[in-house]
Design a protein around this motif. Structure first.
Motif, PDB file in Angstrom:
ATOM      1  N   GLU A  63       0.833  -1.212   0.000  1.00  0.00           N
ATOM      2  CA  GLU A  63       0.000   0.000   0.000  1.00  0.00           C
ATOM      3  C   GLU A  63       0.864   1.256   0.000  1.00  0.00           C
ATOM      4  O   GLU A  63       0.634   2.184  -0.788  1.00  0.00           O
ATOM      5  N   ALA A  64       1.860   1.300   0.879  1.00  0.00           N
ATOM      6  CA  ALA A  64       2.714   2.483   0.965  1.00  0.00           C
ATOM      7  C   ALA A  64       3.540   2.646  -0.302  1.00  0.00           C
ATOM      8  O   ALA A  64       3.664   3.748  -0.843  1.00  0.00           O
ATOM      9  N   PHE A  65       4.116   1.561  -0.788  1.00  0.00           N
ATOM     10  CA  PHE A  65       4.961   1.626  -1.985  1.00  0.00           C
ATOM     11  C   PHE A  65       4.173   2.169  -3.172  1.00  0.00           C
ATOM     12  O   PHE A  65       4.647   3.034  -3.914  1.00  0.00           O
ATOM     13  N   ALA A  66       2.958   1.687  -3.344  1.00  0.00           N
ATOM     14  CA  ALA A  66       2.118   2.149  -4.451  1.00  0.00           C
ATOM     15  C   ALA A  66       1.756   3.627  -4.292  1.00  0.00           C
ATOM     16  O   ALA A  66       1.798   4.400  -5.260  1.00  0.00           O
ATOM     17  N   ALA A  67       1.418   4.021  -3.083  1.00  0.00           N
ATOM     18  CA  ALA A  67       0.990   5.412  -2.847  1.00  0.00           C
ATOM     19  C   ALA A  67       2.147   6.386  -3.008  1.00  0.00           C
ATOM     20  O   ALA A  67       1.974   7.485  -3.548  1.00  0.00           O
ATOM     21  N   TYR A  68       3.328   6.015  -2.543  1.00  0.00           N
ATOM     22  CA  TYR A  68       4.469   6.926  -2.659  1.00  0.00           C
ATOM     23  C   TYR A  68       4.881   7.130  -4.109  1.00  0.00           C
ATOM     24  O   TYR A  68       5.416   8.189  -4.452  1.00  0.00           O
ATOM     25  N   PHE A  69       4.640   6.154  -4.976  1.00  0.00           N
ATOM     26  CA  PHE A  69       4.901   6.392  -6.403  1.00  0.00           C
ATOM     27  C   PHE A  69       4.045   7.545  -6.909  1.00  0.00           C
ATOM     28  O   PHE A  69       4.532   8.443  -7.603  1.00  0.00           O
ATOM     29  N   GLN A  70       2.773   7.535  -6.562  1.00  0.00           N
ATOM     30  CA  GLN A  70       1.904   8.637  -6.974  1.00  0.00           C
ATOM     31  C   GLN A  70       2.381   9.950  -6.358  1.00  0.00           C
ATOM     32  O   GLN A  70       2.335  11.001  -7.009  1.00  0.00           O
ATOM     33  N   ALA A  71       2.873   9.882  -5.115  1.00  0.00           N
ATOM     34  CA  ALA A  71       3.306  11.101  -4.427  1.00  0.00           C
ATOM     35  C   ALA A  71       4.511  11.729  -5.118  1.00  0.00           C
ATOM     36  O   ALA A  71       4.516  12.926  -5.415  1.00  0.00           O
ATOM     37  N   TRP A  72       5.572  10.930  -5.374  1.00  0.00           N
ATOM     38  CA  TRP A  72       6.784  11.545  -5.930  1.00  0.00           C
ATOM     39  C   TRP A  72       6.660  11.857  -7.416  1.00  0.00           C
ATOM     40  O   TRP A  72       7.315  12.768  -7.923  1.00  0.00           O
ATOM     41  N   SER A  73       5.799  11.145  -8.114  1.00  0.00           N
ATOM     42  CA  SER A  73       5.693  11.402  -9.552  1.00  0.00           C
ATOM     43  C   SER A  73       4.732  12.533  -9.879  1.00  0.00           C
ATOM     44  O   SER A  73       4.923  13.249 -10.875  1.00  0.00           O
ATOM     45  N   LYS A  74       3.728  12.762  -9.019  1.00  0.00           N
ATOM     46  CA  LYS A  74       2.669  13.710  -9.370  1.00  0.00           C
ATOM     47  C   LYS A  74       2.567  14.939  -8.470  1.00  0.00           C
ATOM     48  O   LYS A  74       1.843  15.875  -8.785  1.00  0.00           O
ATOM     49  N   THR A  75       3.291  14.975  -7.351  1.00  0.00           N
ATOM     50  CA  THR A  75       3.246  16.152  -6.490  1.00  0.00           C
ATOM     51  C   THR A  75       4.032  17.296  -7.127  1.00  0.00           C
ATOM     52  O   THR A  75       5.075  17.085  -7.741  1.00  0.00           O
ATOM     53  N   ASN A  76       3.520  18.523  -6.978  1.00  0.00           N
ATOM     54  CA  ASN A  76       4.211  19.697  -7.512  1.00  0.00           C
ATOM     55  C   ASN A  76       4.035  20.858  -6.527  1.00  0.00           C
ATOM     56  O   ASN A  76       2.919  21.285  -6.260  1.00  0.00           O
ATOM     57  N   PHE A  77       5.169  21.319  -5.970  1.00  0.00           N
ATOM     58  CA  PHE A  77       5.109  22.476  -5.075  1.00  0.00           C
ATOM     59  C   PHE A  77       6.244  23.456  -5.379  1.00  0.00           C
ATOM     60  O   PHE A  77       6.801  24.086  -4.483  1.00  0.00           O
ATOM     61  N   VAL A  78       6.557  23.601  -6.655  1.00  0.00           N
ATOM     62  CA  VAL A  78       7.647  24.498  -7.072  1.00  0.00           C
ATOM     63  C   VAL A  78       7.420  25.913  -6.559  1.00  0.00           C
ATOM     64  O   VAL A  78       8.366  26.596  -6.126  1.00  0.00           O
TER      65      VAL A  78
END
Length: 249
Positions: free
Chosen positions: A168-183
């Motif tokens: 669960e965590a591994f799958a969710a963190y992929f979405q987090a690092w690939s799609k998060t944007n806070f430039v």
């Protein structure tokens, strides 16, 4: 807040954050090259990983930042340096955005930018499938080190990643690092920053860092480590540790 270990008892306080395939043991191969009398290192494990494997959460970059700041508070560290590998490189930037007055210096190792890493459909399918597929994890690690490292080492990395994280965590963190944007939250920050890439990392390479980190942070410098791909803490641990402590000193 998740679990963590500390190493050293020196006056310089450093929090080191692992990547998608790692946990609190990510930097263990570097220990013999570190200086415990000069530095104290705190090495957290994200929720769903390592010492925090039993702790659930939303598995977001912002949650990692909040947990890191809580660890710093528990340790009584009003100020600290940050090290982040890969996904951890994105997370240290979120800590900077959330507590800019507390962060002294940052070392970002083959780091994910604050913009995330949008992937083409075929690569996104491979990375998303890695949550359940040893073959996908093997392919990702092999590619990110330019097919230069031994199968035994890659097999170890894959098996450890399954042992140290929940699906669960591994799958969710992929979405987090690939799609998060806070430039917008970090652009122009003047924190001293060392950005390190491996010469054999085909994706998070010098060109990407010049377009992102060096473009956003006026006091960022870029260095390339030879004979390393995406995992210099394993591929070239002494060289990496030496360069990190020189910069933080």
């Amino acid at each position: 807040m998740g679990g963590y270990v500390t190493f050293g008892n020196g006056p310089k306080k450093v929090i080191a954050l692992h990547g998608w395939f790692g946990d609190h043991t990510t930097f263990d191969a570097m220990r013999n090259a570190l200086t415990p009398g000069a530095f104290t290192y705190a090495l957290p494990a994200y929720r769903g990983y390592g010492l925090s494997k039993a702790i659930t959460g939303e598995y977001s970059i912002r949650e990692i930042s909040a947990d890191v700041i809580e660890i710093a508070d528990k340790l009584g560290w009003p100020h600290f340096d940050l090290i982040g590998h890969s996904m951890g490189g994105m997370a240290v930037q979120r800590v900077l955005a959330d507590a800019p007055e507390r962060v002294r210096k940052i070392v970002a190792i083959t780091p994910v930018p604050a913009s995330g890493v949008p992937l083409p459909p075929d690569q996104e399918l491979l990375f998303a499938g890695a949550a359940n597929s040893p073959e996908a994890r093997h392919a990702i690690i092999d590619f990110s080190t330019s097919n230069r490292q031994s199968r035994s080492w890659i097999d170890h990395m894959v098996s450890h990643s399954f042992e140290c994280s929940t699906t669960e965590a591994f799958a969710a963190y992929f979405q987090a690092w690939s799609k998060t944007n806070f430039v917008d939250a970090i652009i122009g920050n003047k924190v001293p920053m060392l950005v390190i890439v491996g010469a054999n990392d085909p994706s998070l390479n010098a060109d990407m860092m010049k377009a992102t980190y060096l473009n956003w942070y006026p006091n960022a410098i870029l260095e390339v480590i030879e004979n390393a791909g995406h995992y210099p803490m394993d591929e070239t641990p002494v060289a990496l540790a030496t360069r990190i402590e020189k910069f933080l000193s």
